[in-house]
Motif scaffolding. Sequence first.
Motif, PDB file in Angstrom:
ATOM      1  N   ALA A  85       5.092  28.819  20.793  1.00 17.92           N
ATOM      2  CA  ALA A  85       3.718  29.490  21.572  1.00 17.92           C
ATOM      3  C   ALA A  85       2.659  29.362  20.464  1.00 17.92           C
ATOM      4  CB  ALA A  85       4.190  30.647  22.047  1.00 17.92           C
ATOM      5  N   HIS A  86       2.988  29.718  19.209  1.00 21.11           N
ATOM      6  CA  HIS A  86       2.082  29.737  18.201  1.00 21.11           C
ATOM      7  C   HIS A  86       1.695  28.276  17.834  1.00 21.11           C
ATOM      8  CE1 HIS A  86       4.607  33.614  16.795  1.00 21.11           C
ATOM      9  NE2 HIS A  86       3.568  34.225  16.874  1.00 21.11           N
ATOM     10  N   LEU A  87       2.696  27.654  17.776  1.00 19.39           N
ATOM     11  CA  LEU A  87       2.376  26.414  17.329  1.00 19.39           C
ATOM     12  C   LEU A  87       1.462  25.439  18.660  1.00 19.39           C
ATOM     13  CD1 LEU A  87       5.720  25.296  16.066  1.00 19.39           C
ATOM     14  CD2 LEU A  87       3.701  25.381  14.786  1.00 19.39           C
ATOM     15  N   ALA A  88       1.727  25.893  19.746  1.00 22.77           N
ATOM     16  CA  ALA A  88       0.946  25.180  20.796  1.00 22.77           C
ATOM     17  C   ALA A  88      -0.546  25.727  20.931  1.00 22.77           C
ATOM     18  CB  ALA A  88       1.585  25.709  22.445  1.00 22.77           C
ATOM     19  N   LEU A  89      -0.780  26.978  20.712  1.00 20.17           N
ATOM     20  CA  LEU A  89      -2.132  27.444  20.439  1.00 20.17           C
ATOM     21  C   LEU A  89      -2.804  26.820  19.330  1.00 20.17           C
ATOM     22  CD1 LEU A  89      -1.795  31.141  21.187  1.00 20.17           C
ATOM     23  CD2 LEU A  89      -2.665  29.549  22.831  1.00 20.17           C
ATOM     24  N   ALA A  90      -2.161  26.421  18.264  1.00 17.43           N
ATOM     25  CA  ALA A  90      -2.958  25.832  17.245  1.00 17.43           C
ATOM     26  C   ALA A  90      -3.281  24.428  17.393  1.00 17.43           C
ATOM     27  CB  ALA A  90      -2.073  25.947  15.761  1.00 17.43           C
ATOM     28  N   GLU A  91      -2.138  23.629  18.221  1.00 12.79           N
ATOM     29  CA  GLU A  91      -2.536  22.354  18.737  1.00 12.79           C
ATOM     30  C   GLU A  91      -3.742  22.415  19.673  1.00 12.79           C
ATOM     31  OE1 GLU A  91      -1.432  19.793  17.907  1.00 12.79           O
ATOM     32  OE2 GLU A  91      -1.040  18.293  19.606  1.00 12.79           O
ATOM     33  N   LEU A  92      -3.738  23.422  20.790  1.00 11.90           N
ATOM     34  CA  LEU A  92      -4.898  23.578  21.614  1.00 11.90           C
ATOM     35  C   LEU A  92      -6.081  23.553  20.821  1.00 11.90           C
ATOM     36  CD1 LEU A  92      -5.651  23.952  24.631  1.00 11.90           C
ATOM     37  CD2 LEU A  92      -5.349  26.371  24.126  1.00 11.90           C
ATOM     38  N   GLU A  93      -5.962  24.413  19.823  1.00 15.39           N
ATOM     39  CA  GLU A  93      -7.502  24.748  18.987  1.00 15.39           C
ATOM     40  C   GLU A  93      -7.933  23.238  18.173  1.00 15.39           C
ATOM     41  OE1 GLU A  93      -7.461  27.771  16.088  1.00 15.39           O
ATOM     42  OE2 GLU A  93      -9.062  26.570  14.951  1.00 15.39           O
ATOM     43  N   ARG A  94      -7.089  22.511  17.858  1.00 10.01           N
ATOM     44  CA  ARG A  94      -7.164  21.034  17.405  1.00 10.01           C
ATOM     45  C   ARG A  94      -7.831  20.146  18.461  1.00 10.01           C
ATOM     46  NH1 ARG A  94      -2.634  21.993  14.207  1.00 10.01           N
ATOM     47  NH2 ARG A  94      -1.257  20.955  15.719  1.00 10.01           N
ATOM     48  N   LEU A  95      -7.137  20.350  19.721  1.00 12.04           N
ATOM     49  CA  LEU A  95      -7.774  19.232  20.500  1.00 12.04           C
ATOM     50  C   LEU A  95      -8.894  19.617  21.565  1.00 12.04           C
ATOM     51  CD1 LEU A  95      -4.113  18.023  21.535  1.00 12.04           C
ATOM     52  CD2 LEU A  95      -5.761  17.071  19.981  1.00 12.04           C
ATOM     53  N   TRP A  96      -9.009  20.923  21.598  1.00 10.31           N
ATOM     54  CA  TRP A  96      -9.966  21.452  22.520  1.00 10.31           C
ATOM     55  C   TRP A  96     -11.482  21.103  22.247  1.00 10.31           C
ATOM     56  CZ3 TRP A  96      -9.293  22.624  27.320  1.00 10.31           C
ATOM     57  CH2 TRP A  96     -10.194  23.484  28.372  1.00 10.31           C
ATOM     58  N   GLU A  97     -12.250  20.583  23.192  1.00 10.97           N
ATOM     59  CA  GLU A  97     -13.837  20.276  22.893  1.00 10.97           C
ATOM     60  C   GLU A  97     -14.700  21.282  23.017  1.00 10.97           C
ATOM     61  OE1 GLU A  97     -14.139  16.835  24.949  1.00 10.97           O
ATOM     62  OE2 GLU A  97     -12.693  15.681  23.950  1.00 10.97           O
ATOM     63  N   GLY A  98     -14.362  22.207  23.922  1.00  7.12           N
ATOM     64  CA  GLY A  98     -15.353  23.335  23.923  1.00  7.12           C
ATOM     65  C   GLY A  98     -15.150  24.658  22.788  1.00  7.12           C
ATOM     66  N   ASP A  99     -15.786  25.651  22.960  1.00  3.60           N
ATOM     67  CA  ASP A  99     -15.754  26.793  22.014  1.00  3.60           C
ATOM     68  C   ASP A  99     -14.145  27.370  22.113  1.00  3.60           C
ATOM     69  OD1 ASP A  99     -18.281  26.106  21.313  1.00  3.60           O
ATOM     70  OD2 ASP A  99     -18.861  28.340  22.237  1.00  3.60           O
ATOM     71  N   PHE A 100     -13.557  27.751  21.084  1.00  4.66           N
ATOM     72  CA  PHE A 100     -12.147  28.286  21.088  1.00  4.66           C
ATOM     73  C   PHE A 100     -12.141  29.404  20.128  1.00  4.66           C
ATOM     74  CE2 PHE A 100      -8.119  28.955  19.377  1.00  4.66           C
ATOM     75  CZ  PHE A 100      -7.276  28.367  20.356  1.00  4.66           C
ATOM     76  N   LEU A 101     -11.691  30.341  20.783  1.00  6.10           N
ATOM     77  CA  LEU A 101     -11.431  31.721  19.833  1.00  6.10           C
ATOM     78  C   LEU A 101     -10.016  32.144  20.339  1.00  6.10           C
ATOM     79  CD1 LEU A 101     -12.719  33.742  17.834  1.00  6.10           C
ATOM     80  CD2 LEU A 101     -13.151  35.147  19.629  1.00  6.10           C
ATOM     81  N   LEU A 102      -9.360  32.570  19.225  1.00 12.36           N
ATOM     82  CA  LEU A 102      -8.070  33.064  19.340  1.00 12.36           C
ATOM     83  C   LEU A 102      -8.150  34.597  18.748  1.00 12.36           C
ATOM     84  CD1 LEU A 102      -4.997  33.457  19.794  1.00 12.36           C
ATOM     85  CD2 LEU A 102      -4.762  31.886  17.871  1.00 12.36           C
TER      86      LEU A 102
END
Length: 235
Positions: free
Chosen positions: A75-92
């Motif tokens: 789950a932690h790894l998938a969120l890091a991957e989402l941050e890398r790939l997401w084109e909009g603003d991302f905040l965790l």
Amino acid sequence: MDLRLFKNIVILTGAGISAESGIRTFRDQDGLWEEHRIEDVATPEAFARDPKLVQRFYNLRRAQLKDPKIQPNPAHLALAELERLWEGDFLLVTQNVDNLHRRAGSSHLLHMHGRLDKVFCLHCDEHYEWNEDLAVDQSCEACGRKGGVRPDIVWFGEMPHHMEEIYAALDKADYFISIGTSGNVHPAAGFVRLAWKAKKIEINLKDTEISPSFDAHFVGPASTEVPRFIKELLE
Ligand code: OAD
């Protein structure tokens, strides 16, 4: 629904995301608050009254982060991957004080309840990284005075960190995802209502106090539900 149409994402995590990495939650069966009273270990008054007990509580938890068995989970790894790939603003935004999101590679990350691997000095207010046990008469690295160095953890009755930044992100969020939190502690429990225009998704082992405020629920362990949901989001 094409989820890529949503631009700005705010994700809130709680203890449930780290449970499968071996870090205990607070309110589940065998949670930390079953063994300790909040008033004894998680308030400024407790620290003033019995610093030894409070330091010991956090020393044990800080030392646990060095256990090689404690690792970021999928789950932690998938969120890091989402941050890398997401084109909009991302905040965790995490309520967790462990270091697993950072170790998984997340960087747009705010620790609203502080960090186990940081301390600050009540005398000079210097904040710095610290990975060892803290003694009651610890000298401050910055000012040298003893007895004022405490965990950089937000205790009950104290103001969580980064609130302005978090409120601004929630206000423009198109997507709000809450993972592994019971919705018992404010202000985090109220974020879902502040993300007024967002699609709201909750991922948890079970229903929570705040489940009725969400548009969709994924029920199950974070280590499988989060990667599955994120894969769908990115496809
Ligand atoms: P809680 O212990 O209150 O809640 C943990 C949540 O995670 C529960 O809703 C569980 O159902 C869920 N959960 C447990 N295991 C899970 C898994 N494998 N996958 C998905 N969900 C799972 O923890 P928090 O909500 O994070 O504050 O608690 C919030 C704050 O209360 C903490 O940051 C801490 C605490 O007092 C401070 O210390 C300031």
